[in-house]
Write a protein that holds these residues in place. Sequence first.
Motif, mmCIF file in Angstrom:
data_model
loop_
_atom_site.group_PDB
_atom_site.id
_atom_site.type_symbol
_atom_site.label_atom_id
_atom_site.label_comp_id
_atom_site.label_asym_id
_atom_site.label_seq_id
_atom_site.Cartn_x
_atom_site.Cartn_y
_atom_site.Cartn_z
ATOM 1 N N MET A 1 0.846 -1.181 0.000
ATOM 2 C CA MET A 1 0.000 0.000 0.000
ATOM 3 C C MET A 1 0.888 1.238 0.000
ATOM 4 O O MET A 1 1.844 1.331 0.752
ATOM 5 C CB MET A 1 -0.883 -0.032 1.241
ATOM 6 N N GLY A 2 0.574 2.189 -0.850
ATOM 7 C CA GLY A 2 1.384 3.383 -0.985
ATOM 8 C C GLY A 2 1.124 4.407 0.099
ATOM 9 O O GLY A 2 0.317 4.187 1.011
ATOM 10 N N LYS A 3 1.809 5.520 -0.004
ATOM 11 C CA LYS A 3 1.661 6.591 0.978
ATOM 12 C C LYS A 3 0.511 7.503 0.555
ATOM 13 O O LYS A 3 0.720 8.603 0.057
ATOM 14 C CB LYS A 3 2.955 7.373 1.104
ATOM 15 N N ILE A 4 -0.705 7.017 0.737
ATOM 16 C CA ILE A 4 -1.914 7.767 0.380
ATOM 17 C C ILE A 4 -2.858 7.739 1.582
ATOM 18 O O ILE A 4 -3.057 6.688 2.194
ATOM 19 C CB ILE A 4 -2.601 7.157 -0.856
ATOM 20 N N CYS A 5 -3.427 8.882 1.906
ATOM 21 C CA CYS A 5 -4.399 8.974 2.998
ATOM 22 C C CYS A 5 -5.699 8.293 2.567
ATOM 23 O O CYS A 5 -6.187 8.517 1.460
ATOM 24 C CB CYS A 5 -4.655 10.438 3.344
ATOM 25 N N ILE A 6 -6.244 7.460 3.454
ATOM 26 C CA ILE A 6 -7.459 6.718 3.126
ATOM 27 C C ILE A 6 -8.667 7.650 3.032
ATOM 28 O O ILE A 6 -9.509 7.501 2.148
ATOM 29 C CB ILE A 6 -7.707 5.625 4.185
ATOM 30 N N LEU A 7 -8.750 8.634 3.903
ATOM 31 C CA LEU A 7 -9.934 9.503 3.947
ATOM 32 C C LEU A 7 -9.890 10.630 2.928
ATOM 33 O O LEU A 7 -10.854 10.863 2.201
ATOM 34 C CB LEU A 7 -10.094 10.090 5.351
ATOM 35 N N THR A 8 -8.777 11.353 2.861
ATOM 36 C CA THR A 8 -8.715 12.540 2.005
ATOM 37 C C THR A 8 -8.089 12.272 0.643
ATOM 38 O O THR A 8 -8.080 13.153 -0.204
ATOM 39 C CB THR A 8 -7.904 13.650 2.688
ATOM 40 N N LYS A 9 -7.538 11.072 0.428
ATOM 41 C CA LYS A 9 -6.887 10.678 -0.834
ATOM 42 C C LYS A 9 -5.695 11.559 -1.179
ATOM 43 O O LYS A 9 -5.358 11.736 -2.341
ATOM 44 C CB LYS A 9 -7.879 10.689 -2.009
ATOM 45 N N LYS A 10 -5.040 12.125 -0.150
ATOM 46 C CA LYS A 10 -3.846 12.931 -0.386
ATOM 47 C C LYS A 10 -2.688 12.017 -0.748
ATOM 48 O O LYS A 10 -2.582 10.906 -0.221
ATOM 49 C CB LYS A 10 -3.472 13.718 0.859
ATOM 50 N N LYS A 11 -1.802 12.494 -1.638
ATOM 51 C CA LYS A 11 -0.622 11.722 -2.005
ATOM 52 C C LYS A 11 0.558 12.656 -2.194
ATOM 53 O O LYS A 11 0.427 13.868 -2.037
ATOM 54 C CB LYS A 11 -0.878 10.901 -3.258
ATOM 55 N N ALA A 12 1.714 12.094 -2.527
ATOM 56 C CA ALA A 12 2.954 12.862 -2.606
ATOM 57 C C ALA A 12 2.883 13.930 -3.708
ATOM 58 O O ALA A 12 2.173 13.787 -4.695
ATOM 59 C CB ALA A 12 4.124 11.932 -2.861
ATOM 60 N N ASN A 13 3.670 14.983 -3.503
ATOM 61 C CA ASN A 13 3.733 16.109 -4.431
ATOM 62 C C ASN A 13 5.177 16.266 -4.903
ATOM 63 O O ASN A 13 6.111 16.064 -4.129
ATOM 64 C CB ASN A 13 3.270 17.384 -3.704
ATOM 65 N N ASN A 14 5.373 16.614 -6.154
ATOM 66 C CA ASN A 14 6.714 16.869 -6.673
ATOM 67 C C ASN A 14 7.031 18.346 -6.536
ATOM 68 O O ASN A 14 6.191 19.203 -6.777
ATOM 69 C CB ASN A 14 6.820 16.463 -8.143
ATOM 70 N N GLY A 15 8.278 18.630 -6.155
ATOM 71 C CA GLY A 15 8.703 20.012 -5.985
ATOM 72 C C GLY A 15 10.190 20.138 -6.211
ATOM 73 O O GLY A 15 10.851 19.209 -6.665
ATOM 74 N N PHE A 16 10.728 21.308 -5.920
ATOM 75 C CA PHE A 16 12.145 21.584 -6.092
ATOM 76 C C PHE A 16 12.767 21.995 -4.773
ATOM 77 O O PHE A 16 12.158 22.737 -4.005
ATOM 78 C CB PHE A 16 12.364 22.721 -7.096
ATOM 79 N N SER A 17 13.986 21.508 -4.519
ATOM 80 C CA SER A 17 14.817 22.052 -3.458
ATOM 81 C C SER A 17 15.633 23.163 -4.092
ATOM 82 O O SER A 17 16.315 22.932 -5.090
ATOM 83 C CB SER A 17 15.771 21.002 -2.903
ATOM 84 N N VAL A 18 15.562 24.364 -3.557
ATOM 85 C CA VAL A 18 16.267 25.495 -4.129
ATOM 86 C C VAL A 18 17.421 25.856 -3.200
ATOM 87 O O VAL A 18 17.214 26.187 -2.036
ATOM 88 C CB VAL A 18 15.329 26.705 -4.325
ATOM 89 N N SER A 19 18.639 25.808 -3.730
ATOM 90 C CA SER A 19 19.826 26.113 -2.934
ATOM 91 C C SER A 19 20.053 27.622 -2.889
ATOM 92 O O SER A 19 19.327 28.404 -3.502
ATOM 93 C CB SER A 19 21.047 25.419 -3.523
ATOM 94 N N HIS A 20 21.086 28.021 -2.172
ATOM 95 C CA HIS A 20 21.436 29.443 -2.068
ATOM 96 C C HIS A 20 21.805 30.030 -3.430
ATOM 97 O O HIS A 20 21.488 31.187 -3.716
ATOM 98 C CB HIS A 20 22.600 29.612 -1.085
ATOM 99 N N SER A 21 22.439 29.204 -4.289
ATOM 100 C CA SER A 21 22.804 29.672 -5.634
ATOM 101 C C SER A 21 21.635 29.553 -6.611
ATOM 102 O O SER A 21 21.794 29.791 -7.796
ATOM 103 C CB SER A 21 23.990 28.877 -6.170
#
Length: 64
Positions: A1-21
């Motif tokens: 079973m994946g990392k998904i909330c049973i009630l709200t159906k929330k799942k992972a989001n893709n994003g960026f880590s932004v460094s100082h540069s």
Amino acid sequence: MGKICILTKKKANNGFSVSHSHARTKKRQDVNLQSKKVWSYTQKAWTKMKISTKAIKTLHKLKL
């Protein structure tokens, strides 16, 4: 079973880590899932669920 909330159906989001540069590397923002025992009125028993903390707050608010 994946990392998904049973009630709200929330799942992972893709994003960026932004460094100082301002170099961007991809990262994954997972949902804050917690194991919680919730009383089921239909089954009349405790059921163990993996739900998000937002869903836990909503359950406390609605007092289900």
